[in-house]
Design a protein around this motif. Structure first.
Motif, PDB file in Angstrom:
ATOM      1  N   ARG A   1    -123.537 -52.307 105.007  1.00 20.30           N
ATOM      2  CA  ARG A   1    -124.631 -52.359 103.893  1.00 20.30           C
ATOM      3  C   ARG A   1    -124.453 -53.941 103.705  1.00 20.30           C
ATOM      4  O   ARG A   1    -125.683 -54.469 103.662  1.00 20.30           O
ATOM      5  N   ALA A   2    -123.466 -54.555 103.673  1.00 16.99           N
ATOM      6  CA  ALA A   2    -123.517 -56.150 103.196  1.00 16.99           C
ATOM      7  C   ALA A   2    -124.255 -56.604 104.401  1.00 16.99           C
ATOM      8  O   ALA A   2    -124.863 -57.755 104.239  1.00 16.99           O
ATOM      9  N   LYS A   3    -124.041 -56.522 105.727  1.00 18.68           N
ATOM     10  CA  LYS A   3    -124.583 -57.161 106.911  1.00 18.68           C
ATOM     11  C   LYS A   3    -125.987 -56.741 106.929  1.00 18.68           C
ATOM     12  O   LYS A   3    -126.735 -57.698 107.434  1.00 18.68           O
ATOM     13  N   VAL A   4    -126.453 -55.621 106.532  1.00 18.83           N
ATOM     14  CA  VAL A   4    -127.821 -55.250 106.534  1.00 18.83           C
ATOM     15  C   VAL A   4    -128.334 -56.348 105.531  1.00 18.83           C
ATOM     16  O   VAL A   4    -129.810 -56.600 105.635  1.00 18.83           O
ATOM     17  N   LEU A   5    -127.802 -56.500 104.342  1.00 25.43           N
ATOM     18  CA  LEU A   5    -128.625 -57.370 103.402  1.00 25.43           C
ATOM     19  C   LEU A   5    -128.311 -58.634 103.472  1.00 25.43           C
ATOM     20  O   LEU A   5    -129.347 -59.560 103.113  1.00 25.43           O
TER      21      LEU A   5
END
Length: 372
Positions: A105-109
């Motif tokens: 999720r962090a890398k998507v954001l």
């Protein structure tokens, strides 16, 4: 301090999206304020029937983070089903699997090029929402549920605020490398929710069968009739929040050490007529709004009379176990034949505003009678 980040302002923001549940929003607002400012934030356990707003609350928290640029580092938030944390292979580390989801999720954001230091900060300040947490009870239908107990222990590792060494993948000098990140899980905010349907029957059974010192409380209700006469009757009302004890959750199958890690336990109120009416008219994902947009594409205006709205809300309120979802079931069933062939619907008429399909109280009453 930015005024919009004070508890009262957080409550106002969430209240625009979550209708009703005042006590719950107050508790969540304080937890979010503490989480935002790096203070020890109490994890929250939500107990409420389907359709009372648990999922809507989780969506509102995401919207709150997104609405404030100063909170960008806190935007790593996931909503997972508790059952997805069950072991897929023997010996699997479920804590690692949860952090894998947070890393993704962090890398998507923030992109795949986050540094190790940035990723550590994002993961440590994440918000984890676990839905259907009641499904990991240690007992199901009176029998031990080993998988549920193991999943509670897996969550307990993070709820206790332990240090956890997590192997992540980051980019350094243009290439991917694996790094070990020591994570302080005590900075994570957990919001767990479940319907706990059998809990209602369990506690009610204790009351009516006098298994402990709790007794149903009687209250007086005044009824004013249309002819002006007034009558008073004594009734016994059961609301779980009035009688719930921690021991009830232990009996249900939740481990004491698991429950003790929640600083706040909120029992959501069943939605009443007025709350359901507001949701039907005002909620962004209301079936009414979605259907109005559907007819607008056909050049038809949908009109729902005040009497029809009240009749739908009254019928939905009688289905307390599914809350706001009852609105969708009732209205979608009612409107379905008109959606299929609106131009031959007997409810369609030409008005000053153009072709208008009107749903009145009689239409709702006839539909509900057919469903009984």
């Amino acid at each position: 301090m930015e005024e919009s980040l004070l508890p009262v302002a957080i409550d106002a923001f969430l209240g625009q999206r979550v209708l009703g549940q005042k006590d719950l929003l107050t508790r969540i607002s304080v937890s979010l304020y503490k989480h935002i400012h790096g203070l020890p934030a109490p994890n929250v356990l939500l107990i409420g029937n389907s359709g009372t707003g648990k999922t809507t609350l989780m969506q509102a928290i995401t919207a709150f983070y997104d609405a404030h640029e100063s909170l960008s580092r806190l935007r790593v938030m996931i909503v997972i089903n508790a059952n997805t944390l069950a072991a897929e292979v023997v010996g699997e580390d479920r804590t690692t699997r949860l952090f894998n989801k947070l890393e993704a999720r962090a890398k998507v954001l923030f992109g795949a090029d986050v540094t190790a230091a940035e990723l550590k900060d994002y993961l440590e300040n994440a918000t984890v929402c676990v839905d259907e947490v009641d499904k990991i009870s240690g007992r199901i239908s009176g029998k031990p549920n080993v998988s549920g107990i193991a999943t509670q222990y897996a969550l307990l590792t993070m709820l206790e605020g332990e240090q956890f060494l997590y192997r992540a993948t980051v980019r350094e000098d243009g290439r991917e490398v694996e790094v070990d990140l020591p994570l302080d899980t005590g900075r994570l905010l957990f919001i767990c929710g479940g319907a706990f349907e059998e809990l209602y029957d369990q506690v009610y059974g204790c009351l009516v069968n006098r298994r402990d010192d709790r007794r149903l409380k009687e209250v007086s209700e005044v009824e004013r009739r249309a002819d002006g006469t007034v009558s008073v009757r004594t009734v016994a009302r059961f609301k779980l929040c009035d009688y719930l004890r921690l021991a009830d959750l232990f009996t249900y199958g939740m481990m004491p050490q698991f429950i003790s890690r929640f600083g706040s336990i909120a029992v959501l109120d069943d939605l009443g007529r007025e709350e359901l009416r507001r949701i039907f008219l005002e909620a962004a994902n209301s079936p009414l709004r979605l259907t109005m947009e559907y007819f607008r594409h056909m050049g038809i205006r949908l009109a729902v009379t005040e009497g029809a709205v009240n009749a739908i809300a009254d019928a939905a309120a009688k289905n307390s176990r599914i809350g706001a979802r009852a609105l969708r079931e009732i209205f979608n069933g009612l409107i379905a034949p008109h959606e299929f062939d609106p131009f031959h619907s007997p409810r369609l008429a030409q008005t000053e505003s153009g072709p208008t399909l009107t749903i009145d109280q009689e239409t709702v009453t006839q539909y509900l009678c057919r469903m009984d």
